[in-house]
Design an enzyme around this catalytic site. Sequence first.
Site, mmCIF file in Angstrom:
data_model
loop_
_atom_site.group_PDB
_atom_site.id
_atom_site.type_symbol
_atom_site.label_atom_id
_atom_site.label_comp_id
_atom_site.label_asym_id
_atom_site.label_seq_id
_atom_site.Cartn_x
_atom_site.Cartn_y
_atom_site.Cartn_z
ATOM 1 N N LYS A 75 16.984 65.586 4.768
ATOM 2 C CA LYS A 75 16.538 66.988 4.687
ATOM 3 C C LYS A 75 17.495 67.889 3.910
ATOM 4 C CE LYS A 75 13.668 67.198 8.850
ATOM 5 N NZ LYS A 75 13.344 67.980 10.042
ATOM 6 N N ASP A 111 9.342 73.527 10.008
ATOM 7 C CA ASP A 111 9.587 73.283 11.441
ATOM 8 C C ASP A 111 9.483 74.573 12.262
ATOM 9 O OD1 ASP A 111 9.955 70.543 11.217
ATOM 10 O OD2 ASP A 111 12.108 70.729 10.840
#
Length: 285
Positions: A75, A111
């Site tokens: 990420k 997220d």
Amino acid sequence: MHDSRETFLRNAFVTGCPVKHSRSPLIHGHWLKTLGLEGSYTRQEVAPEDFAGFVSRLKSGKSGFVGGNVTLPHKERAFSLADQPDALSEELGAANTLWLEGGVLHATNTDGYGFLANLDAAASDWDRTERAVVLGAGGASRAILQAVRDRGVGEIHVVNRTFARAQELADRFGQKVHAHAMAALPEVMKGAGLFVNTTSLGMDGDEAPDFDFSPLAEGAVVTDIVYVPLITPILRQAVDQGFAVVDGLGMLLHQAAPGFEKWFGVRPAVDDALRQLILADMEKH
Ligand code: ATR
């Protein structure tokens, strides 16, 4: 003029290392099928040393992918290798969604959106509170602190076993976020309307310590980003103590929707059929 995007099959990926446990192909596969779209969404296991090459092929257009999801441990690199990371991913220093637009690789992090959309769907008044407690200061905590802050909650208390990690996040996310060691938990829970577990406590059948939720505000919501088991030991304790709980599965489902829309052009629905599909898969494994 003819829209060339309509003429080729769109392919998207989830990349990680390992990636075989990812349920994202099930989610996106369900949406492709139910929406009747041509396209694919596949797992691409990429070792850390190969990730830069993977991204460079993606940017060149030769990979055949229009974008994809990124999971651990890529990420941070996904964010730094993208041409145009958005402000959300910039502040987090991490991206979970990539897409190509006119040869430019964009990045965002969904997220926090998934976290909020799950709470909004399951406990719509949760954001009336002025105080939230977030337990844990790992990777998963960041997007949640950012999202809860951006929703406008006045005070957010991040509590962590390792105080220095909580402090680092308080420094990163500004004045509304306050760092504490574990011992402060009962004090900072006083009057809070939201309690979030972002730690691995209680995951996969592990025991969790006892929590006393009684200092929370009346009507407070307790949520856990762990979704295996669906009702974690922390959520079970909150239910037994009379609090409303929201399980973490919805976050996984909702965080997937913006990426799908970027790659395939249609905003998909997070509905009960999708939830049941993932629950059935969880029963099998
Ligand atoms: P992730 O990226 O999934 O959030 P992580 O970075 O390893 O994973 O963070 C895990 C979180 O769970 C951390 O907040 C960790 O606390 P530390 O920063 O002190 O390590 C927390 N955690 C894990 N096991 C714990 C335990 N037994 N008691 C309290 N906190 C725990």
